[in-house]
Scaffold this motif. Sequence first.
Motif, short mmCIF file in Angstrom:
data_model
loop_
_atom_site.label_atom_id
_atom_site.label_comp_id
_atom_site.label_asym_id
_atom_site.label_seq_id
_atom_site.Cartn_x
_atom_site.Cartn_y
_atom_site.Cartn_z
N TYR A 197 -78.81 -4.94 -30.67
CA TYR A 197 -78.23 -3.73 -31.28
C TYR A 197 -77.29 -3.03 -30.30
CZ TYR A 197 -78.29 1.33 -32.16
OH TYR A 197 -77.93 2.65 -32.29
N LEU A 198 -77.69 -3.00 -29.04
CA LEU A 198 -76.89 -2.34 -28.01
C LEU A 198 -75.64 -3.16 -27.64
CD1 LEU A 198 -76.45 -0.19 -25.82
CD2 LEU A 198 -78.12 -1.41 -24.39
N CYS A 239 -71.54 9.22 -24.06
CA CYS A 239 -71.18 9.11 -25.48
C CYS A 239 -72.42 9.16 -26.38
CB CYS A 239 -70.54 7.75 -25.74
SG CYS A 239 -68.92 7.55 -25.04
N PRO A 240 -72.23 9.52 -27.63
CA PRO A 240 -73.36 9.46 -28.56
C PRO A 240 -73.78 8.03 -28.83
CG PRO A 240 -71.32 9.92 -29.74
CD PRO A 240 -70.98 9.98 -28.29
N PHE A 269 -84.42 1.64 -26.59
CA PHE A 269 -84.19 1.08 -25.24
C PHE A 269 -85.28 1.51 -24.26
CE2 PHE A 269 -79.84 2.25 -26.95
CZ PHE A 269 -79.72 1.07 -27.65
N SER A 294 -76.04 11.85 -30.74
CA SER A 294 -75.77 11.19 -32.02
C SER A 294 -76.57 11.81 -33.17
CB SER A 294 -76.14 9.71 -31.90
OG SER A 294 -76.21 9.10 -33.17
N TYR A 339 -72.13 12.37 -38.36
CA TYR A 339 -71.73 11.48 -39.45
C TYR A 339 -71.69 12.37 -40.68
CZ TYR A 339 -72.25 7.16 -36.76
OH TYR A 339 -72.08 6.15 -35.86
N THR A 396 -67.36 11.61 -36.30
CA THR A 396 -66.99 10.19 -36.15
C THR A 396 -66.37 9.69 -37.45
OG1 THR A 396 -68.72 9.84 -34.53
CG2 THR A 396 -67.88 7.88 -35.62
N SER A 452 -61.23 6.10 -29.71
CA SER A 452 -62.44 5.28 -29.68
C SER A 452 -62.41 4.28 -30.83
CB SER A 452 -63.68 6.20 -29.84
OG SER A 452 -64.86 5.44 -29.93
N HIS A 467 -65.50 2.89 -31.40
CA HIS A 467 -66.96 2.83 -31.52
C HIS A 467 -67.53 1.74 -30.60
CE1 HIS A 467 -69.72 4.72 -34.66
NE2 HIS A 467 -70.57 4.03 -33.93
N ASP A 525 -62.93 6.50 -24.95
CA ASP A 525 -64.11 5.71 -24.57
C ASP A 525 -63.91 4.26 -24.98
OD1 ASP A 525 -65.03 5.17 -27.21
OD2 ASP A 525 -66.31 6.94 -27.24
N ARG A 544 -66.22 0.47 -17.27
CA ARG A 544 -67.33 -0.10 -16.49
C ARG A 544 -67.19 0.14 -14.99
NH1 ARG A 544 -68.57 0.08 -20.96
NH2 ARG A 544 -69.10 -1.60 -22.41
N ILE A 601 -68.60 7.33 -21.61
CA ILE A 601 -69.33 6.13 -21.19
C ILE A 601 -70.43 5.88 -22.21
CG2 ILE A 601 -70.77 5.12 -19.35
CD1 ILE A 601 -67.97 5.93 -18.41
N GLY A 602 -70.50 4.65 -22.75
CA GLY A 602 -71.53 4.34 -23.73
C GLY A 602 -72.58 3.40 -23.17
N ARG A 603 -72.38 2.10 -23.39
CA ARG A 603 -73.41 1.12 -23.04
C ARG A 603 -73.94 1.25 -21.60
NH1 ARG A 603 -69.93 -1.30 -26.40
NH2 ARG A 603 -70.69 -2.33 -28.28
N PRO A 604 -73.09 1.48 -20.59
CA PRO A 604 -73.65 1.47 -19.23
C PRO A 604 -74.84 2.42 -19.04
CG PRO A 604 -71.27 1.35 -19.12
CD PRO A 604 -71.62 1.56 -20.57
C1 LIG Z 1 -75.89 1.01 -29.47
C2 LIG Z 1 -74.77 1.94 -29.78
C3 LIG Z 1 -74.96 2.96 -30.68
C4 LIG Z 1 -73.93 3.86 -30.96
N1 LIG Z 1 -74.16 4.89 -31.82
C5 LIG Z 1 -73.16 5.76 -32.09
C6 LIG Z 1 -73.39 6.86 -32.96
O1 LIG Z 1 -74.48 7.08 -33.45
N2 LIG Z 1 -72.32 7.67 -33.22
C7 LIG Z 1 -71.08 7.47 -32.67
O2 LIG Z 1 -70.16 8.24 -32.93
N3 LIG Z 1 -70.86 6.45 -31.81
C8 LIG Z 1 -71.87 5.61 -31.52
N4 LIG Z 1 -71.64 4.58 -30.65
C9 LIG Z 1 -70.32 4.46 -29.99
C10 LIG Z 1 -70.30 5.25 -28.68
O3 LIG Z 1 -70.35 6.62 -28.91
C11 LIG Z 1 -69.02 4.95 -27.87
O4 LIG Z 1 -67.90 5.16 -28.69
C12 LIG Z 1 -68.99 3.53 -27.31
O5 LIG Z 1 -70.29 3.11 -26.95
C13 LIG Z 1 -68.09 3.47 -26.07
O6 LIG Z 1 -67.92 2.16 -25.64
P1 LIG Z 1 -68.78 1.48 -24.45
O7 LIG Z 1 -70.15 1.25 -24.99
O8 LIG Z 1 -68.04 0.22 -24.20
O9 LIG Z 1 -68.76 2.42 -23.27
C14 LIG Z 1 -72.67 3.69 -30.33
C15 LIG Z 1 -72.48 2.65 -29.41
C16 LIG Z 1 -73.52 1.79 -29.12
C17 LIG Z 1 -73.29 0.71 -28.11
#
Ligand SMILES: Cc1cc2nc3c(=O)[nH]c(=O)nc-3n(C[C@H](O)[C@H](O)[C@H](O)COP(=O)(O)O)c2cc1C
Length: 393
Positions: free
Chosen positions: A62-63, A114-115, A122, A144, A167, A193, A285, A287, A318, A322, A340-343
């Motif tokens: 999922y991540l 980031c959200p 996790f 989020s 949302y 979003t 972004s 997403h 975003d 990394r 920053i999201g995944r990191p």
């Molecule tokens: C597992 C996961 C869940 C996410 N959930 C949301 C969310 O609920 N709302 C949203 O606007 N973006 C969501 N995002 C997007 C992040 O806010 C962000 O735009 C993105 O992770 C940035 O890229 P990066 O992961 O490469 O840093 C999610 C991203 C991931 C990886």
Amino acid sequence: MTNRRAFLSFMATSPLFTSGAALAQALAETAGSTIKDASEALNVFEMEAAARAIVPPAHFGYLASGVDNNATLQANHTAYERYQIRPRRLVDVSDFDMSTEVLGLRSANPFFLCPIGSCGAFHFTGEVGVANAAREKDTAMILSTQASQSVEAVIDARNGPIWFQLYSTNRWSVTQQLVRRAERAGCTAIALTVDLPAGRNTETAALMARQDTRNCDACHSPSRVKPSFEGIDMNGVGLVDAALTWNVVERLKNETSLPIVIKGIETREDAALAVEAGADGVVVSNHGGRATPTGRGTIEALPEVVEAINGRIPVVVDGGIRRGSDIFKAIALGATAVGIGRPYAWGLGAFGQAGVERVIDILRREFAITMRGSGARTLAEIGLNHIIDTEKR
Ligand SMILES: Cc1cc2nc3c(=O)[nH]c(=O)nc-3n(C[C@H](O)[C@H](O)[C@H](O)COP(=O)(O)O)c2cc1C
């Protein structure tokens, strides 16, 4: 040991690793599983490997997932290699300041968290663990709609303001309740979003879920609702509204006095429309490569958005960030701050709050080295003179 060394030197020379980033990632994957403490992570890729080793496959999928074959996800990161840095020398950089403020939200670092929905997948501490780290490191955070924990609990842990990612849902009365609750709880902006009007094809998530043999019914029962929606009649309500158009900004402004930030902008046309519609900020972004399979990295979309916005409202970007040098490049190209999201989710998955703190420290350190090494003392001093677009040279 000999085998490992031989493997690493093979990888260093292998044509498979045409980019430095791919090599760093591959090296980290062999080292990551050996990290026993958050403090041992040298870079965010080691944190990714540590998380992969411990987070259940369906949750890690999922991540990790992008959409389709993950081309857009990969483009987000590799597109940074298109840009090179022009450092300036013999500037007194003994004093420097990397703090930023976007619409009143301060961050000691030029990045926001980031959200990310369902952080409880996790690590059991979920978004509260993230907020604890954000508090300790004085880092801005966006929560989020799909969080595993309530906005009240998260603000309490952060001990300061956050933004609420919205949302819009397909029932306005539900949207109104989400916004009012976020405002009551102390959020200081709404990040709407807009990049998911029509679902998505997260194939990697589906593939990794197949490897997970656990019984998931208890957590994924249809009767469980996310804390954001507790007490709201969700019968027949969808998370997004395919009919949403630009008038949503005005509708939201009629509901709340909070600034409205539009998350998911990738073109100059939409940047101009966002300003026209009254948005207070935008997030460039896609997403994290999890929405439309555009194949385009967000850093490549940033310049046209910055040009169209022309300084009228803040621009955050975003996706694929990394390294501290990635943050530097984004700011040089005109971003007010980055996300920053995944990191940080890797840090959370691997070591909870301590892992998130370590990821913040790693990026902060790398950024400070790049910033000072380029002769900049403040974010305002970082500009187009610091960057080369190798495709335009
Ligand atoms: C597992 C996961 C869940 C996410 N959930 C949301 C969310 O609920 N709302 C949203 O606007 N973006 C969501 N995002 C997007 C992040 O806010 C962000 O735009 C993105 O992770 C940035 O890229 P990066 O992961 O490469 O840093 C999610 C991203 C991931 C990886």
